[in-house]
Scaffold this active site. Structure first.
Site, mmCIF file in Angstrom:
data_model
loop_
_atom_site.group_PDB
_atom_site.id
_atom_site.type_symbol
_atom_site.label_atom_id
_atom_site.label_comp_id
_atom_site.label_asym_id
_atom_site.label_seq_id
_atom_site.Cartn_x
_atom_site.Cartn_y
_atom_site.Cartn_z
ATOM 1 N N ASP A 94 37.524 35.846 42.065
ATOM 2 C CA ASP A 94 38.602 35.038 41.524
ATOM 3 C C ASP A 94 37.982 34.232 40.377
ATOM 4 O OD1 ASP A 94 41.055 33.523 41.407
ATOM 5 O OD2 ASP A 94 39.986 31.911 42.447
ATOM 6 N N LEU A 95 38.786 33.690 39.489
ATOM 7 C CA LEU A 95 38.239 32.926 38.353
ATOM 8 C C LEU A 95 38.297 31.417 38.595
ATOM 9 C CD1 LEU A 95 37.220 32.841 35.371
ATOM 10 C CD2 LEU A 95 39.624 32.766 34.687
ATOM 11 N N ASP A 96 39.542 30.898 38.687
ATOM 12 C CA ASP A 96 39.734 29.444 38.780
ATOM 13 C C ASP A 96 39.176 28.918 40.098
ATOM 14 O OD1 ASP A 96 41.153 29.262 36.333
ATOM 15 O OD2 ASP A 96 43.002 29.897 37.304
ATOM 16 N N SER A 130 42.210 37.666 39.027
ATOM 17 C CA SER A 130 42.784 36.324 38.873
ATOM 18 C C SER A 130 44.286 36.378 38.654
ATOM 19 C CB SER A 130 42.126 35.640 37.666
ATOM 20 O OG SER A 130 42.821 34.453 37.329
ATOM 21 N N ALA A 131 44.987 35.366 39.172
ATOM 22 C CA ALA A 131 46.435 35.269 38.959
ATOM 23 C C ALA A 131 46.757 34.705 37.580
ATOM 24 C CB ALA A 131 47.038 34.343 40.017
ATOM 25 N N LYS A 165 46.729 26.494 44.651
ATOM 26 C CA LYS A 165 45.580 27.314 44.268
ATOM 27 C C LYS A 165 45.862 28.795 44.511
ATOM 28 C CE LYS A 165 41.872 23.951 44.707
ATOM 29 N NZ LYS A 165 40.677 23.561 45.465
ATOM 30 N N GLY A 166 45.605 29.607 43.511
ATOM 31 C CA GLY A 166 45.733 31.057 43.656
ATOM 32 C C GLY A 166 47.133 31.584 43.435
ATOM 33 N N GLU A 179 36.676 33.961 46.890
ATOM 34 C CA GLU A 179 37.935 33.226 46.665
ATOM 35 C C GLU A 179 37.851 31.764 47.084
ATOM 36 O OE1 GLU A 179 40.915 32.773 45.754
ATOM 37 O OE2 GLU A 179 41.522 34.700 44.957
ATOM 38 N N ASP A 180 38.500 30.890 46.317
ATOM 39 C CA ASP A 180 38.540 29.470 46.708
ATOM 40 C C ASP A 180 39.911 29.073 47.247
ATOM 41 O OD1 ASP A 180 39.868 29.620 44.172
ATOM 42 O OD2 ASP A 180 39.677 27.439 44.010
ATOM 43 N N THR A 206 38.150 25.349 36.814
ATOM 44 C CA THR A 206 39.446 25.136 36.153
ATOM 45 C C THR A 206 40.522 24.684 37.137
ATOM 46 O OG1 THR A 206 39.510 27.516 36.254
ATOM 47 C CG2 THR A 206 39.306 26.549 34.068
ATOM 48 N N LYS A 248 49.200 36.741 44.690
ATOM 49 C CA LYS A 248 48.479 36.543 45.948
ATOM 50 C C LYS A 248 49.380 35.698 46.847
ATOM 51 C CE LYS A 248 44.139 36.262 43.322
ATOM 52 N NZ LYS A 248 43.049 35.398 42.832
HETATM 53 C C1 BG6 Z 1 45.279 30.852 39.524
HETATM 54 C C2 BG6 Z 1 45.184 29.390 39.867
HETATM 55 O O1 BG6 Z 1 44.011 31.364 39.268
HETATM 56 O O2 BG6 Z 1 46.096 31.038 38.367
HETATM 57 C C3 BG6 Z 1 46.571 28.802 40.042
HETATM 58 O O3 BG6 Z 1 44.435 29.237 41.068
HETATM 59 C C4 BG6 Z 1 47.388 29.062 38.794
HETATM 60 O O4 BG6 Z 1 46.458 27.430 40.309
HETATM 61 C C5 BG6 Z 1 47.429 30.562 38.499
HETATM 62 O O5 BG6 Z 1 48.720 28.575 38.952
HETATM 63 C C6 BG6 Z 1 48.211 30.896 37.232
HETATM 64 O O6 BG6 Z 1 47.507 30.429 36.117
HETATM 65 P P1 BG6 Z 1 48.082 30.393 34.640
HETATM 66 O O7 BG6 Z 1 46.848 30.094 33.824
HETATM 67 O O8 BG6 Z 1 48.635 31.757 34.347
HETATM 68 O O9 BG6 Z 1 49.111 29.328 34.588
HETATM 69 MG MG MG Z 2 41.013 30.186 42.532
#
Ligand code: BG6
Ligand code: MG
Length: 217
Positions: free
Chosen positions: A9-11, A114-115, A45-46, A169-170, A17, A145
Site C-alpha cells: 500500500d502507499l499511504d 493503492s486506492a 484509511k484505505g 497494509e496500514d 501521507t 478495498k
Molecule cells: C488511500 C488512503 O490510500 O487513498 C485513503 O488510505 C484515501 O485515506 C484514498 O482516501 C484515496 O486517495 P486520493 O488521493 O485518491 O484521494
Molecule cells: Mg494506507
C-alpha cells in the site's frame, strides 16, 4: 519461501501521507462545524475519496446532495495536493528503500496497490516510481478495498498467484482486501487497529528478508 511477490500500500506504508489526508479532511470537518478525531480517521484509511467523504459526513451527521459532495471532495483533494506537492524523498518512511532493494536482490517482485488517484504523482515526487514492477492505483480499480481487486490486479500484472503474494497494509480495509484475495498480509502500525493480519510491525526499520523467510517458510 512461499512468498514470491510483495504488494505495498502507499499511504501510511511507504510514506506518511495518511497524516496529510487527515489534515485535509480535518479542515473540511472544521468548515462543516464538527470535530473529527484521529481515531475517527482510522475508518477513512484505505478507502476511496468519495467513500471517505461519505464516512466523514456520516460522522458529522450531515446530509448534502451529490453536487455538494463533488465540490467538497474536490476541495479536500486540492488541499491534499497542496501538501503532497511539497513532498521530497526524505519523506519515504525509514527502512523502505533498503527493504525494497533487498527484495529485488532476492528475486522477489514488487507492486504498489493503492486506492489513491494521486499515487503516481507521489511516487514521482519521492523518486520511487522505478522501484515497482507494477503499479495499481485508484485510476485503475473500480472496487475499493476491502474488495481485493487492487491486489489481484497487482498479482496478475506480476504473473504471481495470490497464494504467493504478501501485502503490507496500514488500514483495516486493506488487510481485509488482502485476505479476501487469498494473500498473506502484514499490518503496519499498531496491533489494536489492525485485526486479522499475520503479523503487525511498526514499520520497516527492523524488517528484512530473513525475518520474512522465518515467518513464511
Ligand atoms: C488511500 C488512503 O490510500 O487513498 C485513503 O488510505 C484515501 O485515506 C484514498 O482516501 C484515496 O486517495 P486520493 O488521493 O485518491 O484521494
Ligand atoms: Mg494506507
Amino acid at each position: 519461501m512461499k512468498i514470491k511477490a510483495c504488494l505495498f500500500d502507499l499511504d501510511g506504508v511507504v510514506v506518511d501521507t495518511a497524516r496529510y489526508h487527515y489534515i485535509a479532511w480535518n479542515k473540511i470537518a472544521e468548515e462543516l462545524g464538527f470535530h473529527f478525531s484521529e481515531q475517527d480517521n482510522e475508518r477513512l484509511k484505505g478507502v476511496s475519496r468519495m467513500e471517505s467523504l461519505d464516512i466523514l459526513l456520516d460522522l458529522g451527521g450531515i446530509n448534502i446532495d451529490s453536487a455538494q459532495k463533488t465540490e467538497l471532495a474536490e476541495k479536500k483533494n486540492n488541499l491534499y495536493v497542496s501538501y503532497i506537492t511539497q513532498m521530497t524523498p526524505d519523506e519515504i518512511l525509514p527502512g523502505v528503500i533498503r527493504f525494497l532493494d533487498e527484495l529485488h536482490k532476492n528475486n522477489l517482485l514488487i507492486a504498489l496497490g493503492s486506492a489513491s488517484k494521486n499515487a503516481m504523482f507521489i511516487l514521482d515526487k519521492i523518486g520511487l516510481a522505478q522501484k515497482f514492477d507494477a503499479v495499481i492505483d485508484g485510476t485503475k480499480v473500480f472496487r475499493a478495498k476491502p474488495d481485493p481487486e487492487v491486489f489481484l490486479k497487482g498479482a496478475s500484472e506480476l504473473g504471481v498467484s495470490p497464494v504467493n503474494c504478501l501485502v503490507f497494509e496500514d488500514a483495516q480495509a486493506g488487510i481485509d482486501a488482502a485476505r479476501n484475495g487469498g494473500m498473506s498480509v502484514i499490518g503496519i502500525g499498531k496491533g489494536e487497529n489492525l485485526k486479522n493480519a499475520d503479523f503487525v510491525i511498526p514499520g520497516f526499520a527492523n524488517m528484512n528478508i530473513d525475518q520474512l523467510r522465518s515467518w513464511y517458510l
